[in-house]
Design a protein around this motif. Structure first.
Motif, PDB file in Angstrom:
ATOM      1  N   MET A   1       0.913  -1.129   0.062  1.00 12.49           N
ATOM      2  CA  MET A   1       0.095  -0.084  -0.023  1.00 12.49           C
ATOM      3  C   MET A   1       0.774   1.317   0.006  1.00 12.49           C
ATOM      4  O   MET A   1       1.803   1.253   0.804  1.00 12.49           O
ATOM      5  CB  MET A   1      -1.207  -0.048   1.047  1.00 12.49           C
ATOM      6  N   TYR A   2       0.671   2.205  -0.900  1.00 10.57           N
ATOM      7  CA  TYR A   2       1.351   3.521  -1.001  1.00 10.57           C
ATOM      8  C   TYR A   2       0.283   4.661  -1.225  1.00 10.57           C
ATOM      9  O   TYR A   2      -0.796   4.403  -1.612  1.00 10.57           O
ATOM     10  CB  TYR A   2       2.469   3.512  -1.868  1.00 10.57           C
ATOM     11  N   ALA A   3       0.851   5.813  -1.092  1.00  2.20           N
ATOM     12  CA  ALA A   3       0.096   7.043  -1.295  1.00  2.20           C
ATOM     13  C   ALA A   3       0.999   8.211  -1.781  1.00  2.20           C
ATOM     14  O   ALA A   3       2.099   8.192  -1.550  1.00  2.20           O
ATOM     15  CB  ALA A   3      -0.562   7.376   0.154  1.00  2.20           C
ATOM     16  N   ILE A   4       0.336   8.716  -2.495  1.00  5.20           N
ATOM     17  CA  ILE A   4       1.085   9.989  -3.211  1.00  5.20           C
ATOM     18  C   ILE A   4       0.622  11.148  -2.415  1.00  5.20           C
ATOM     19  O   ILE A   4      -0.773  11.517  -2.352  1.00  5.20           O
ATOM     20  CB  ILE A   4       0.691  10.443  -4.661  1.00  5.20           C
ATOM     21  N   VAL A   5       1.431  11.884  -1.607  1.00  5.22           N
ATOM     22  CA  VAL A   5       1.096  12.883  -0.593  1.00  5.22           C
ATOM     23  C   VAL A   5       1.634  14.092  -0.814  1.00  5.22           C
ATOM     24  O   VAL A   5       3.044  14.106  -1.354  1.00  5.22           O
ATOM     25  CB  VAL A   5       1.540  12.319   0.675  1.00  5.22           C
ATOM     26  N   GLU A   6       1.088  15.348  -0.723  1.00  4.24           N
ATOM     27  CA  GLU A   6       1.576  16.542  -0.776  1.00  4.24           C
ATOM     28  C   GLU A   6       1.997  17.222   0.618  1.00  4.24           C
ATOM     29  O   GLU A   6       1.498  17.471   1.312  1.00  4.24           O
ATOM     30  CB  GLU A   6       0.590  17.664  -1.531  1.00  4.24           C
ATOM     31  N   ILE A   7       3.450  17.364   0.526  1.00  6.32           N
ATOM     32  CA  ILE A   7       4.087  18.037   1.681  1.00  6.32           C
ATOM     33  C   ILE A   7       4.736  19.446   1.334  1.00  6.32           C
ATOM     34  O   ILE A   7       5.766  19.291   0.418  1.00  6.32           O
ATOM     35  CB  ILE A   7       5.030  16.896   2.414  1.00  6.32           C
ATOM     36  N   ASN A   8       4.419  20.318   1.723  1.00 11.43           N
ATOM     37  CA  ASN A   8       5.057  21.510   1.677  1.00 11.43           C
ATOM     38  C   ASN A   8       5.257  22.030   0.039  1.00 11.43           C
ATOM     39  O   ASN A   8       6.251  22.327  -0.314  1.00 11.43           O
ATOM     40  CB  ASN A   8       6.485  21.757   2.043  1.00 11.43           C
ATOM     41  N   GLY A   9       3.968  21.651  -0.685  1.00 20.14           N
ATOM     42  CA  GLY A   9       4.037  22.165  -2.126  1.00 20.14           C
ATOM     43  C   GLY A   9       4.662  20.919  -3.103  1.00 20.14           C
ATOM     44  O   GLY A   9       4.603  21.078  -4.168  1.00 20.14           O
ATOM     45  N   GLN A  10       5.405  19.819  -2.415  1.00 17.67           N
ATOM     46  CA  GLN A  10       5.895  19.054  -3.370  1.00 17.67           C
ATOM     47  C   GLN A  10       5.430  17.579  -3.139  1.00 17.67           C
ATOM     48  O   GLN A  10       4.696  17.325  -2.226  1.00 17.67           O
ATOM     49  CB  GLN A  10       7.236  18.600  -2.999  1.00 17.67           C
ATOM     50  N   GLN A  11       5.388  16.566  -4.155  1.00 20.92           N
ATOM     51  CA  GLN A  11       4.558  15.468  -4.242  1.00 20.92           C
ATOM     52  C   GLN A  11       5.568  14.369  -3.741  1.00 20.92           C
ATOM     53  O   GLN A  11       6.461  14.139  -4.305  1.00 20.92           O
ATOM     54  CB  GLN A  11       3.759  15.295  -5.359  1.00 20.92           C
ATOM     55  N   PHE A  12       5.127  13.436  -2.930  1.00 25.01           N
ATOM     56  CA  PHE A  12       6.190  12.233  -2.542  1.00 25.01           C
ATOM     57  C   PHE A  12       5.333  10.949  -2.518  1.00 25.01           C
ATOM     58  O   PHE A  12       4.017  11.254  -2.367  1.00 25.01           O
ATOM     59  CB  PHE A  12       6.762  12.455  -1.175  1.00 25.01           C
ATOM     60  N   LYS A  13       5.970   9.760  -2.984  1.00 26.94           N
ATOM     61  CA  LYS A  13       5.128   8.606  -2.796  1.00 26.94           C
ATOM     62  C   LYS A  13       5.490   8.141  -1.448  1.00 26.94           C
ATOM     63  O   LYS A  13       6.894   7.866  -1.176  1.00 26.94           O
ATOM     64  CB  LYS A  13       5.935   7.519  -4.003  1.00 26.94           C
ATOM     65  N   ALA A  14       4.677   7.795  -0.835  1.00 26.93           N
ATOM     66  CA  ALA A  14       4.600   7.385   0.739  1.00 26.93           C
ATOM     67  C   ALA A  14       4.414   5.976   0.833  1.00 26.93           C
ATOM     68  O   ALA A  14       3.200   5.603   0.633  1.00 26.93           O
ATOM     69  CB  ALA A  14       4.051   8.236   1.534  1.00 26.93           C
ATOM     70  N   GLU A  15       5.386   5.230   1.544  1.00 28.95           N
ATOM     71  CA  GLU A  15       5.270   3.904   1.662  1.00 28.95           C
ATOM     72  C   GLU A  15       5.585   3.679   3.175  1.00 28.95           C
ATOM     73  O   GLU A  15       6.452   4.209   3.600  1.00 28.95           O
ATOM     74  CB  GLU A  15       5.796   2.889   1.037  1.00 28.95           C
ATOM     75  N   ALA A  16       5.140   2.621   3.885  1.00 26.05           N
ATOM     76  CA  ALA A  16       5.286   2.485   5.420  1.00 26.05           C
ATOM     77  C   ALA A  16       6.719   1.936   5.324  1.00 26.05           C
ATOM     78  O   ALA A  16       7.317   1.067   4.651  1.00 26.05           O
ATOM     79  CB  ALA A  16       4.424   1.181   5.998  1.00 26.05           C
ATOM     80  N   GLY A  17       7.488   2.680   6.265  1.00 26.90           N
ATOM     81  CA  GLY A  17       8.991   2.396   6.451  1.00 26.90           C
ATOM     82  C   GLY A  17       9.973   3.018   5.584  1.00 26.90           C
ATOM     83  O   GLY A  17      11.186   3.136   5.737  1.00 26.90           O
TER      84      GLY A  17
END
Length: 105
Positions: A1-17
């Motif tokens: 499971m992963y998510a594309i998240v916006e942090i401070n105006g930039q997008q990141f692919k977030a996975e556990a660990g």
């Protein structure tokens, strides 16, 4: 499971660990948890949910590993030929290192 998240105006692919170097987040301490609720996309084992603009109720929980990391030095050099004009500047971008603990959707 992963998510594309916006942090401070930039997008990141977030996975556990996974560890991420994001733009500097002010007023955080090492060991504290932060939550990011601007989740744009969630992939749960092939079931993709795309937000419009964000996914309702989804969030990414991360722990701050290092609140201030300095990036590599970037040299900015300007020159105009035959005009005796040269300017050399530079900077080091500040980052915050976070480790993704969970993706909640």
């Amino acid at each position: 499971m992963y998510a594309i998240v916006e942090i401070n105006g930039q997008q990141f692919k977030a996975e556990a660990g996974k560890k991420l170097f994001v733009n500097h987040i002010k007023d955080v301490e090492a060991g504290k948890t932060v939550e990011f609720d601007r989740v744009l996309l969630v992939d749960n084992d092939g079931a993709v949910t795309v937000g419009a603009p964000t996914v309702e109720g989804a969030k990414v929980v991360a722990e701050v590993v290092n609140p201030l990391v300095k990036g590599d030095k970037v040299v900015v050099f300007k020159m105009k030929r035959r005009k005796d004009y040269r300017v050399k500047n530079g900077h080091r971008t500040h980052f915050t290192e976070v480790e993704v603990k969970s993706v909640n959707a």
